[in-house]
Design an enzyme around this catalytic site. Structure first.
Site, PDB file in Angstrom:
ATOM      1  CG  ASP A  52      22.525 -47.289 -15.533  1.00  0.00           C
ATOM      2  OD1 ASP A  52      22.069 -48.697 -15.351  1.00  0.00           O
ATOM      3  OD2 ASP A  52      22.939 -47.193 -16.857  1.00  0.00           O
TER       4      ASP A  52
ATOM      5  CG  ASP B 173       8.207 -37.558  -9.912  1.00  0.00           C
ATOM      6  OD1 ASP B 173       7.376 -38.467  -9.367  1.00  0.00           O
ATOM      7  OD2 ASP B 173       7.393 -37.112 -10.440  1.00  0.00           O
TER       8      ASP B 173
ATOM      9  CE1 TYR C 138      12.710 -52.003 -20.226  1.00  0.00           C
ATOM     10  CE2 TYR C 138      14.535 -53.841 -21.283  1.00  0.00           C
ATOM     11  CZ  TYR C 138      14.167 -52.232 -20.865  1.00  0.00           C
ATOM     12  OH  TYR C 138      15.105 -51.664 -19.786  1.00  0.00           O
TER      13      TYR C 138
ATOM     14  CE  LYS D  27       4.346 -39.442 -12.808  1.00  0.00           C
ATOM     15  NZ  LYS D  27       5.276 -38.327 -12.120  1.00  0.00           N
TER      16      LYS D  27
ATOM     17  CG  ASP E 290      17.398 -49.982 -17.836  1.00  0.00           C
ATOM     18  OD1 ASP E 290      18.240 -50.145 -17.985  1.00  0.00           O
ATOM     19  OD2 ASP E 290      16.958 -49.470 -19.037  1.00  0.00           O
TER      20      ASP E 290
END
Ligand code: IPM
Ligand code: MG
Length: 357
Positions: free
Chosen positions: A250, A222, A135, A190, A246
């Protein structure tokens, strides 16, 4: 105690009005000052985060934030878009710890798209690192590719990076949060592909030695995305970086079926914080008086707990919300057959009535 109130765009002003009503209904008086932000900031000052708004937020003990964004600003250059306001506040105020509780209220299990036995009683806390990662990582930009198979073509690039102290400080927040809950922490990365994630995993693992009472596990992002819909109740506290956080927050929010119920806190090293609902500005229903104010009201509860040192008042607000849900009050987004269907303002009034009883 001074609270900066930044309503923003879309449904922001309506839901924030109800949340401020709750704050004013408590016995104690807080000094409240309001300022425009997002599209509203752009309209008055030509920038989504006007200097005066940033100054107000910098001097306050806590910030109550509504939501920003509207389609009509989509064509502005990136620096002037409403989203820059929240990113700017996070950066300037060094808000690095984002706490996103994901709770499935028993009255609302039917609202989830998952089977109710999978989500009933769900209570997860997502701790998202909020001021680093891809970001904010430099360098970033648009250029003609200097190398590679697409040499000379226009390309966009961003940089994912994390420094050890940056990971360590969010690790402490996450471990300490886990200590106050079921004492299980899952770190999500990851590390099978990314160097940034390998460092993340190493640092989290080393900090774990200071918290022997917390059980730490690691998941690749994942797989974590899959586990969140397969067996969400296996999670207690999740800690992850800015980008993965982020996306996963959601996804997790949707397990509860009602993003209109989820608050969030973004804290600095001294527990000064910005509090906002997890949902967006919903311009399609703005001004209609039908938006759910509960996520913003629950954000006020988090503010009372984390920044204003009023845990008892925080519990009172949360209990009032549970009580009106039990009484059957529902805004449109969480409506069920036979409920008491109410608008934004009536929902706020119902919470105040429950606070008084
Ligand atoms: C969030 C939002 C923001 C983010 C946007 C509005 C910049 O999606 O708070 O999750 O990506 O962090
Ligand atoms: Mg998001």
């Amino acid at each position: 105690m001074k609270v900066a109130v930044l309503p923003g765009d879309g449904i922001g002003p309506e839901i924030v009005t109800e949340a401020v009503k709750i704050l004013n209904a408590l016995e104690e008086r807080f000094e409240i000052e309001q300022a425009p932000i997002g599209g509203a900031g752009y309209e008055v000052g030509g920038h989504p985060l006007p200097d005066a708004t940033l100054a107000l937020a910098s001097h306050a003990d806590a910030i109550l934030f509504g939501a920003v964004g509207d389609w009509k600003y989509d064509r502005l250059e990136r620096e002037l878009r409403p989203e820059q306001a929240i990113l700017g506040l996070r950066k300037h105020l060094r808000l690095f710890a984002n706490l996103r509780p994901v709770i499935c209220y028993s009255e609302l299990t039917g609202a989830s798209s998952l089977k109710s036995e999978i989500v009933s009683g769900l209570d997860i806390l997502i701790v998202r690192e909020l001021s680093g990662d891809i970001y904010f990582g430099q360098p970033r930009g648009l250029r003609d590719a200097p190398d590679g198979p697409f040499y000379g073509s226009r390309e966009g690039f961003d940089t994912m990076r994390y420094a050890e102290p940056e990971v360590r400080r969010i690790a402490h927040v996450a471990f300490q949060s886990a200590q106050k809950r079921a004492k299980r922490l899952t770190s999500i990365d990851k590390a099978n592909v990314l160097e940034t994630s390998q460092l993340w995993r190493d640092v989290i693992t080393s900090v774990a030695c200071e918290y022997p009472d917390v059980e730490l596990s690691h998941l690749y992002v994942d797989n974590a995305a899959m586990q969140l819909v397969k067996a969400p109740k296996t999670f207690d506290v999740i800690v992850t970086g800015n980008m993965f956080g982020d996306i996963l927050s959601d996804e997790a929010a949707m397990l509860t079926g009602s993003i209109g119920m989820l608050p969030s806190a973004s804290l600095d090293a001294n527990n000064k914080g910005l509090y906002e609902p997890s949902h967006g500005s919903a311009p399609d229903i703005a001004g209609k008086g039908i938006a759910n104010p509960l996520a913003t009201i629950l954000s006020v509860a988090m503010m009372l707990r984390y920044s204003l040192g009023r845990a008892e008042q925080a519990n009172r607000v949360e209990d009032a919300v549970k009580s009106i849900l039990a009484q059957g009050y529902r805004t449109m987004d969480i409506a069920t057959p036979n409920c008491k269907k109410v608008g934004t303002q009536e929902m706020g009034d119902a919470v105040i009535a429950a606070l008084a009883s």
